[in-house]
Motif scaffolding. Structure first.
Motif, PDB file in Angstrom:
ATOM      1  N   ASN A  24       0.856  -1.148  -0.031  1.00  0.00           N
ATOM      2  CA  ASN A  24       0.091   0.183  -0.032  1.00  0.00           C
ATOM      3  C   ASN A  24       0.843   1.403  -0.117  1.00  0.00           C
ATOM      4  OD1 ASN A  24      -2.480  -1.341   0.265  1.00  0.00           O
ATOM      5  ND2 ASN A  24      -2.311  -1.724   2.136  1.00  0.00           N
ATOM      6  N   LYS A  25       1.992   1.279  -0.919  1.00  0.00           N
ATOM      7  CA  LYS A  25       2.471   2.399  -0.971  1.00  0.00           C
ATOM      8  C   LYS A  25       1.776   3.553  -1.676  1.00  0.00           C
ATOM      9  CE  LYS A  25       7.015   4.157  -2.449  1.00  0.00           C
ATOM     10  NZ  LYS A  25       7.704   4.946  -1.036  1.00  0.00           N
ATOM     11  N   THR A  26       1.664   4.687  -1.163  1.00  0.00           N
ATOM     12  CA  THR A  26       0.488   5.653  -1.862  1.00  0.00           C
ATOM     13  C   THR A  26       1.192   6.364  -3.072  1.00  0.00           C
ATOM     14  OG1 THR A  26       1.163   7.055  -0.009  1.00  0.00           O
ATOM     15  CG2 THR A  26      -0.622   5.863   0.373  1.00  0.00           C
ATOM     16  N   THR A  27       2.432   6.590  -2.890  1.00  0.00           N
ATOM     17  CA  THR A  27       3.120   7.406  -3.873  1.00  0.00           C
ATOM     18  C   THR A  27       3.933   6.557  -4.893  1.00  0.00           C
ATOM     19  OG1 THR A  27       3.678   9.096  -2.236  1.00  0.00           O
ATOM     20  CG2 THR A  27       4.685   9.446  -4.374  1.00  0.00           C
ATOM     21  N   SER A  28       3.495   6.660  -6.221  1.00  0.00           N
ATOM     22  CA  SER A  28       4.257   6.136  -7.374  1.00  0.00           C
ATOM     23  C   SER A  28       4.470   7.276  -8.363  1.00  0.00           C
ATOM     24  CB  SER A  28       3.246   4.770  -7.990  1.00  0.00           C
ATOM     25  OG  SER A  28       1.947   5.380  -8.175  1.00  0.00           O
ATOM     26  N   TYR A  29       5.419   6.940  -9.266  1.00  0.00           N
ATOM     27  CA  TYR A  29       5.912   7.808 -10.223  1.00  0.00           C
ATOM     28  C   TYR A  29       5.742   7.335 -11.632  1.00  0.00           C
ATOM     29  CZ  TYR A  29       7.609   9.564  -5.951  1.00  0.00           C
ATOM     30  OH  TYR A  29       7.844  10.350  -4.716  1.00  0.00           O
ATOM     31  N   LYS A  30       5.013   7.911 -12.641  1.00  0.00           N
ATOM     32  CA  LYS A  30       5.040   7.210 -13.936  1.00  0.00           C
ATOM     33  C   LYS A  30       5.204   8.747 -15.095  1.00  0.00           C
ATOM     34  CE  LYS A  30       2.128   4.406 -16.883  1.00  0.00           C
ATOM     35  NZ  LYS A  30       3.308   3.461 -17.194  1.00  0.00           N
TER      36      LYS A  30
ATOM     37  N   SER B 129       8.390   3.172  -7.869  1.00  0.00           N
ATOM     38  CA  SER B 129       8.302   3.672  -6.398  1.00  0.00           C
ATOM     39  C   SER B 129       9.208   4.718  -5.725  1.00  0.00           C
ATOM     40  CB  SER B 129       8.375   2.452  -5.416  1.00  0.00           C
ATOM     41  OG  SER B 129       9.812   1.844  -5.644  1.00  0.00           O
ATOM     42  N   ASP B 130      10.073   4.831  -6.583  1.00  0.00           N
ATOM     43  CA  ASP B 130      11.039   5.931  -6.387  1.00  0.00           C
ATOM     44  C   ASP B 130      11.772   6.434  -7.561  1.00  0.00           C
ATOM     45  OD1 ASP B 130      13.776   5.132  -6.511  1.00  0.00           O
ATOM     46  OD2 ASP B 130      13.091   3.610  -5.090  1.00  0.00           O
ATOM     47  N   LEU B 131      12.327   7.687  -7.453  1.00  0.00           N
ATOM     48  CA  LEU B 131      13.428   8.367  -8.575  1.00  0.00           C
ATOM     49  C   LEU B 131      14.695   8.692  -8.299  1.00  0.00           C
ATOM     50  CD1 LEU B 131      10.426  10.871  -9.842  1.00  0.00           C
ATOM     51  CD2 LEU B 131      10.842   8.620 -10.993  1.00  0.00           C
ATOM     52  N   ASP B 132      15.262   7.814  -7.300  1.00  0.00           N
ATOM     53  CA  ASP B 132      16.220   8.204  -6.717  1.00  0.00           C
ATOM     54  C   ASP B 132      17.500   7.926  -7.517  1.00  0.00           C
ATOM     55  OD1 ASP B 132      14.845   8.546  -4.428  1.00  0.00           O
ATOM     56  OD2 ASP B 132      15.559   6.732  -3.437  1.00  0.00           O
ATOM     57  N   HIS B 133      17.498   6.972  -8.623  1.00  0.00           N
ATOM     58  CA  HIS B 133      18.392   6.794  -9.411  1.00  0.00           C
ATOM     59  C   HIS B 133      18.737   8.040 -10.393  1.00  0.00           C
ATOM     60  CE1 HIS B 133      15.155   4.729 -11.178  1.00  0.00           C
ATOM     61  NE2 HIS B 133      15.742   4.724 -12.265  1.00  0.00           N
ATOM     62  N   MET B 134      17.630   8.408 -10.786  1.00  0.00           N
ATOM     63  CA  MET B 134      17.213   9.349 -11.766  1.00  0.00           C
ATOM     64  C   MET B 134      17.721  10.904 -11.321  1.00  0.00           C
ATOM     65  SD  MET B 134      13.769   8.784 -13.492  1.00  0.00           S
ATOM     66  CE  MET B 134      13.263   7.240 -14.266  1.00  0.00           C
ATOM     67  N   TRP B 135      17.721  11.139  -9.865  1.00  0.00           N
ATOM     68  CA  TRP B 135      18.257  12.109  -9.239  1.00  0.00           C
ATOM     69  C   TRP B 135      19.824  12.146  -9.208  1.00  0.00           C
ATOM     70  CZ3 TRP B 135      15.863  16.598  -9.067  1.00  0.00           C
ATOM     71  CH2 TRP B 135      14.665  16.555  -8.969  1.00  0.00           C
ATOM     72  N   GLY B 136      20.223  11.056  -9.296  1.00  0.00           N
ATOM     73  CA  GLY B 136      21.854  10.804  -9.468  1.00  0.00           C
ATOM     74  C   GLY B 136      22.563  11.470 -10.401  1.00  0.00           C
ATOM     75  N   LEU B 137      21.530  11.877 -11.552  1.00  0.00           N
ATOM     76  CA  LEU B 137      22.130  12.470 -12.706  1.00  0.00           C
ATOM     77  C   LEU B 137      22.490  14.061 -12.346  1.00  0.00           C
ATOM     78  CD1 LEU B 137      19.449  11.778 -15.685  1.00  0.00           C
ATOM     79  CD2 LEU B 137      22.007  10.713 -15.231  1.00  0.00           C
ATOM     80  N   LEU B 138      22.084  14.456 -11.126  1.00  0.00           N
ATOM     81  CA  LEU B 138      22.295  15.874 -10.679  1.00  0.00           C
ATOM     82  C   LEU B 138      23.986  15.833 -10.497  1.00  0.00           C
ATOM     83  CD1 LEU B 138      21.344  18.627  -9.942  1.00  0.00           C
ATOM     84  CD2 LEU B 138      20.943  17.791  -7.727  1.00  0.00           C
ATOM     85  N   GLY B 139      24.153  14.740  -9.678  1.00  0.00           N
ATOM     86  CA  GLY B 139      25.683  14.478  -9.281  1.00  0.00           C
ATOM     87  C   GLY B 139      26.723  14.265 -10.605  1.00  0.00           C
TER      88      GLY B 139
END
Length: 239
Positions: A119-125, A175-185
């Motif tokens: 029941n993870k409420t936040t998802s990204y598409k 379920s998360d966008l963490d690896h995409m935010w790694g592009l910032l680094g």
């Protein structure tokens, strides 16, 4: 003359570029294994025509359907047997790299399934428009990264691997966008080390980050204009 592919082979390739690339590799290597069983040799001189045809097919396919992984095309010479061997070795390495992307995609699928169960409420598409925008940027990045001579090979490989995973995830509910935010680094590193020479790469990375922010903001119910990611990039560019 022995051929590797059937007449309708390209028509039956999977729509997903990674799976299609893997299919090409596996078909070439299955042919190679069959020839080894039949003749006791895996790189016959008379097979050069078939392997050159396979390499040409892959080159054209990867140009029109970017895989976003780092690979080096084989060096070919005048010896037909050595050429056949070089091409089969290339497809062996490529298959291993593509298999890693496929495993990552399966892991993402499993994570999404469990996120739903818990029941993870936040998802990204990504929307179709956002997906196309990111894929276009990924394609341009693949070319730019390959052409930047001052970029170390290990950094190219690391960046290509990240881009490949992002390409795979474009069609998924995440379920998360963490690896995409790694592009910032990555953008900060390229900007700091390569200055104006790497500016086009930084700009394309920004395009992706900006789209990622819109996806996350929409899922979180936030106005995407409340934060301006481009400022983070411009502050890092050489004056």
């Amino acid at each position: 003359m022995t051929e590797i592919f059937t007449d309708d082979f390209t028509d039956k390739l999977p729509a997903d570029a990674v799976l299609a690339g893997y299919t090409i590799c596996e078909t070439v290597l299955a042919f190679n294994r069959q020839r080894l069983q039949e003749t006791g040799q895996s790189s016959l001189i008379e097979d050069q025509h078939a392997y050159l045809n396979a390499l040409a097919l892959f080159e054209v396919y990867s140009e029109t359907h970017p895989l976003n992984i780092r690979f080096e095309l084989p060096n070919l010479g005048t010896d037909a047997g050595n050429n056949s061997k070089a091409i089969t070795n290339f497809f062996e390495k490529l298959k291993a790299n593509l298999n890693e992307l496929i495993v990552q995609q399966k892991l993402s699928d499993f994570r999404r399934n469990y996120a739903d169960k818990f029941n993870k409420t936040t998802s990204y598409k990504f929307t179709d428009e956002e997906r196309d925008r990111v894929k276009n940027a990924l394609h341009e990045l693949r070319v730019l990264v390959g052409d930047l001579d001052t970029l170390a090979e290990d950094q190219k490989t690391r960046l290509m691997n990240r881009l490949g995973k992002i390409h795979v995830d474009m069609n998924l509910t995440l379920s998360d966008l963490d690896h995409m935010w790694g592009l910032l680094g990555d953008a900060f590193v390229v900007s700091a080390k390569h200055g104006k020479a790497g500016r086009l790469i930084v700009e394309r990375l920004y395009q992706i980050i900006n789209t990622v922010w819109r996806v996350q903001a929409r899922a979180e119910g936030i106005n995407p204009r409340s934060v301006n990611p481009v400022r983070l990039f411009r502050d890092s560019w050489p004056k």
